[in-house]
Design a protein around this motif. Structure first.
Motif, PDB file in Angstrom:
ATOM      1  N   ILE A   1      -1.971  -1.887  11.902  1.00  0.00           N
ATOM      2  CA  ILE A   1      -0.538  -2.327  11.205  1.00  0.00           C
ATOM      3  C   ILE A   1      -0.894  -2.583   9.898  1.00  0.00           C
ATOM      4  O   ILE A   1      -1.908  -3.446   9.552  1.00  0.00           O
ATOM      5  CB  ILE A   1      -0.011  -3.516  11.950  1.00  0.00           C
ATOM      6  CG1 ILE A   1       0.270  -3.081  13.179  1.00  0.00           C
ATOM      7  CG2 ILE A   1       1.206  -3.954  11.073  1.00  0.00           C
ATOM      8  CD1 ILE A   1       0.892  -4.237  14.076  1.00  0.00           C
TER       9      ILE A   1
ATOM     10  N   ASP B   1       0.070  -3.636   5.804  1.00  0.00           N
ATOM     11  CA  ASP B   1       0.980  -4.163   5.135  1.00  0.00           C
ATOM     12  C   ASP B   1       1.093  -3.756   3.502  1.00  0.00           C
ATOM     13  O   ASP B   1       0.528  -3.279   2.873  1.00  0.00           O
ATOM     14  CB  ASP B   1       0.488  -5.843   4.688  1.00  0.00           C
ATOM     15  CG  ASP B   1       0.411  -6.564   6.143  1.00  0.00           C
ATOM     16  OD1 ASP B   1       1.390  -6.326   6.894  1.00  0.00           O
ATOM     17  OD2 ASP B   1      -0.340  -7.316   6.358  1.00  0.00           O
TER      18      ASP B   1
ATOM     19  N   CYS C   1       5.611  -3.852   7.095  1.00  0.00           N
ATOM     20  CA  CYS C   1       4.611  -3.567   8.067  1.00  0.00           C
ATOM     21  C   CYS C   1       4.736  -2.160   8.466  1.00  0.00           C
ATOM     22  O   CYS C   1       5.763  -1.773   8.697  1.00  0.00           O
ATOM     23  CB  CYS C   1       4.220  -4.426   9.050  1.00  0.00           C
ATOM     24  SG  CYS C   1       3.978  -6.135   8.541  1.00  0.00           S
TER      25      CYS C   1
ATOM     26  N   GLN D   1       2.752   1.193  10.839  1.00  0.00           N
ATOM     27  CA  GLN D   1       1.857   1.580  11.743  1.00  0.00           C
ATOM     28  C   GLN D   1       2.288   3.064  12.321  1.00  0.00           C
ATOM     29  O   GLN D   1       3.462   3.456  12.476  1.00  0.00           O
ATOM     30  CB  GLN D   1       2.023   0.494  12.884  1.00  0.00           C
ATOM     31  CG  GLN D   1       0.730   0.888  14.145  1.00  0.00           C
ATOM     32  CD  GLN D   1       1.091  -0.218  15.163  1.00  0.00           C
ATOM     33  OE1 GLN D   1       2.280  -0.459  15.381  1.00  0.00           O
ATOM     34  NE2 GLN D   1       0.139  -0.174  15.904  1.00  0.00           N
TER      35      GLN D   1
ATOM     36  N   ASP E   1       8.272  -2.042  10.152  1.00  0.00           N
ATOM     37  CA  ASP E   1       8.736  -3.576  10.196  1.00  0.00           C
ATOM     38  C   ASP E   1       9.475  -3.617  11.994  1.00  0.00           C
ATOM     39  O   ASP E   1      10.579  -4.119  11.840  1.00  0.00           O
ATOM     40  CB  ASP E   1       9.862  -3.936   9.410  1.00  0.00           C
ATOM     41  CG  ASP E   1       9.046  -4.698   8.195  1.00  0.00           C
ATOM     42  OD1 ASP E   1       7.925  -5.250   8.525  1.00  0.00           O
ATOM     43  OD2 ASP E   1       9.737  -5.019   7.151  1.00  0.00           O
TER      44      ASP E   1
ATOM     45  N   HIS F   1      -4.475  -2.570   2.778  1.00  0.00           N
ATOM     46  CA  HIS F   1      -3.613  -3.713   3.428  1.00  0.00           C
ATOM     47  C   HIS F   1      -2.842  -4.390   2.158  1.00  0.00           C
ATOM     48  O   HIS F   1      -1.712  -4.881   2.256  1.00  0.00           O
ATOM     49  CB  HIS F   1      -4.333  -4.688   4.099  1.00  0.00           C
ATOM     50  CG  HIS F   1      -4.796  -4.053   5.449  1.00  0.00           C
ATOM     51  ND1 HIS F   1      -4.057  -4.103   6.527  1.00  0.00           N
ATOM     52  CD2 HIS F   1      -6.079  -3.565   5.661  1.00  0.00           C
ATOM     53  CE1 HIS F   1      -4.729  -3.642   7.754  1.00  0.00           C
ATOM     54  NE2 HIS F   1      -5.771  -3.297   7.152  1.00  0.00           N
TER      55      HIS F   1
END
Length: 462
Positions: free
Chosen positions: A182, A184, A193, A195, A215, A443
Motif C-alpha cells: 500500500i 501513500d 493510498c 495498491q 483509498d 511512500h
C-alpha cells in the motif's frame, strides 16, 4: 420494542421501529461534503456508504450522513465482513441518478442513517445463533446478482479484445497472483493510498491483469490474500488504460464489490486450478514482460511507443506504481568516479563510496560491527543525465544486476587502469541509446527513475 425485518420486507412507509441484520460486502471511506456554511471541522457534514447482505441473500445500500462526531465512529465499525445491526434507519426509494455510483443490489430501496432519527449501528454478536451466523457467512461468499451477463469477461479477452473500451465496467473471477504494498501519495493536498494486485485465470497463463485500489476499505484485508490460493470475484470494476505503456488494467470504484472465495462453480474450479500454478515461474515471466528486450523491442516499438523525452516528462503522474517507457536519447553525463559503493556484510548498511584512485573500503559506523571482522560488499549505484531535442532529465539511477550486465563486476572496474576506465565511459558518454526507464513511486510521494535497458542506436548512412 424493535422488530426484526429482513431486507426483502423493507418499505418506505414503515411507521414502527425495526432493525436489520446483515454482513457488510462493500464500503467506502467518509468524505466531507462541500458547503458554504461549513467553516470549521465541527460544522462540516460527512457522508459514507456501505452495502449489506442478509441471511436470505438480499442486499441493500446504506448511507450515513452527519457531523464528524456522528459519522466517524460508525465508519470505524464498517469494515468488509463485519456483521452489523442497523436500528431505526430511514427507508427511501433509490433515486435513479444515484444508480451509477452505488453497487448493484437486489433491493429497490436504500437505508439512511442520521442523528435526527436516532439511527444506530452496532456490531452484532451472533455466537448465540449459529444458524444466522452460518447464513451470513455463506452470503458473504456469495457474489451479488449480475444483471448483465455480457459484462462477465476473461483476462485474455479483456487484454486483447478491442471491443472492450476504457471506462467499461466488467465482472471476472480470478486467482490472486501477487499482492503489492500500500503506497501513500499526495494529490492536490490530499493524501491517498494506492495498491496493486495481480490476477490470473484459466483463460491463458501468459496473461495477467492488475487491479488498482485507490483509498479502498478493501485494502484492510487485501494483505491477508494468499498468492495462488485466494480466489476473488470482481464485480463492476472499471477498465482503464495506462497512457505510458498502453496496457489495460482494472480499478475499483464506489460501484465495485470484491467477493472472496465465491461459492460458485467457477470459483471452485479456479481454486483447484490455483493449486496447479507455478507462481515463481509466472512472476518471473511477467517481470520479464516489462524488462529489457522482450518488453521494449517486441511491444513498445511495434506500438510506436517511442516517445519524445519532453512529452514523457510532462505526462509523468503519481498514478502507476511502475511504468516503463522507451526513448531514443543521448546520455549527457556518465560519471563513474563515485559509481561504486560499499555496504557492510554484517548489518547491510551502506558504508560509503569507493575512491577509484585509492580503493580503500570505508568503515561501517554501526556500533555492533566495530569489533567484528569487516565483510564488505561492493555494488554499483550512480546516476546519469539524458536529453534530446525536446528536453532533459537528471538523476536516472543505474544499479543492481543491470549495472553489472553493462559494466561487469565492481571489482573488475577497480582493477582497470585510468585509461581503460575512460575508454569504458566513452562508450556511453554523448552517444545515442534506446533507454528503458522504470518509475517506482515512493511512500513519500517522490519518484525513483531506474534505467533497466540500454541499447546503442545505429544510424544508417544516407
Amino acid at each position: 420494542m424493535e422488530d426484526y425485518l429482513p431486507i426483502s420486507c423493507l418499505r418506505p412507509d414503515s411507521n414502527f421501529k425495526f432493525f436489520v441484520i446483515g454482513v457488510i460486502i462493500a464500503a467506502e471511506r467518509p468524505k466531507a461534503t462541500p458547503s458554504k456554511y461549513a467553516t470549521t471541522a465541527a460544522t462540516k457534514r460527512y457522508v459514507f456508504s456501505f452495502t449489506i447482505c442478509d441471511e436470505h441473500g438480499e442486499s441493500i445500500n446504506v448511507s450515513c450522513w452527519g457531523t464528524v462526531d456522528y459519522v466517524m465512529p460508525l465508519s470505524d465499525l464498517c469494515f468488509i465482513g463485519a456483521r452489523v445491526k442497523i436500528s431505526n434507519p430511514r427507508v427511501t426509494v433509490t433515486e435513479e441518478k444515484n444508480l451509477g455510483y452505488l453497487p448493484e443490489v437486489t433491493s429497490a430501496y436504500q437505508l439512511h442513517l442520521d442523528a435526527q432519527n436516532s439511527s444506530c449501528l452496532t456490531t452484532c454478536d451472533l455466537s448465540h445463533d449459529c444458524s444466522i451466523a452460518d447464513a451470513l457467512e455463506f452470503a458473504f461468499h456469495t457474489p451479488p446478482p449480475q444483471k448483465y451477463s455480457s459484462k462477465k469477461v476473461r483476462i485474455r479477452d479483456l487484454m486483447l479484445d478491442p471491443g472492450y473500451c476504457e471506462g467499461d465496467f466488467v465482472n471476472l473471477v480470478a486467482v490472486v497472483l501477487e499482492v503489492g504494498p500500500i503506497l501513500d501519495f499526495k494529490i492536490k493536498d490530499r493524501k491517498v493510498c494506492r495498491q496493486e494486485v495481480k490476477f490470473v485465470d484459466q483463460s491463458d497463463k501468459e496473461f495477467y491483469v492488475n487491479l488498482v485500489l485507490w483509498d479502498s476499505v478493501s485494502q484492510v484485508f487485501t494483505l491477508e490474500w494468499k498468492a495462488g490460493a485466494t480466489v476473488v470475484q470482481l464485480t463492476n470494476v472499471k477498465l482503464q488504460v495506462d497512457k505510458n505503456t498502453n496496457r489495460r488494467f482494472l480499478c475499483t470504484t464506489s460501484r465495485s464489490i470484491l467477493t472472496i472465495d465465491p461459492n460458485t462453480d467457477e470459483g471452485h474450479q479456479l481454486a483447484n486450478y490455483a493449486m496447479e500454478l507455478d507462481l515463481r515461474t509466472l512472476l518471473i515471466l511477467f517481470q520479464q514482460e516489462r524488462l529489457p528486450e522482450q518488453f521494449f523491442r517486441n511491444k513498445a516499438i511495434k506500438q510506436a511507443n517511442v516517445a519524445a523525452l519532453g512529452n514523457f516528462i510532462s505526462r509523468i503522474s503519481p498514478g502507476g506504481r511502475e511504468q516503463a517507457v522507451l526513448h531514443n536519447v543521448m546520455i549527457m553525463t556518465f560519471n563513474l568516479e563515485r559509481g561504486i559503493s560499499a555496504k557492510c556484510g554484517l548489518c547491510g548498511r551502506r558504508s560509503g563510496y569507493i575512491d577509484m584512485d585509492s580503493p580503500l573500503t570505508p568503515m561501517c559506523f554501526n556500533e555492533t560491527c566495530r569489533n567484528k571482522e569487516p565483510q564488505h560488499q561492493l555494488y554499483f549505484d550512480f546516476s546519469i543525465c539524458i536529453g534530446d531535442a525536446t528536453g532533459a532529465m537528471k538523476r536516472l539511477r543505474i544499479t543492481g544486476d543491470f549495472a553489472v550486465k553493462i559494466l561487469g563486476q565492481p571489482e573488475m572496474l577497480l582493477s582497470m587502469s585510468a585509461d581503460e576506465r575512460a575508454e569504458l565511459v566513452n562508450r556511453f558518454w554523448f552517444e545515442y541509446f534506446e533507454i528503458g526507464i522504470l518509475i517506482e513511486h515512493r511512500h513519500n510521494g517522490t519518484k525513483e527513475l531506474n534505467v533497466i535497458h540500454l541499447e546503442p542506436i545505429t544510424f544508417l548512412m544516407p
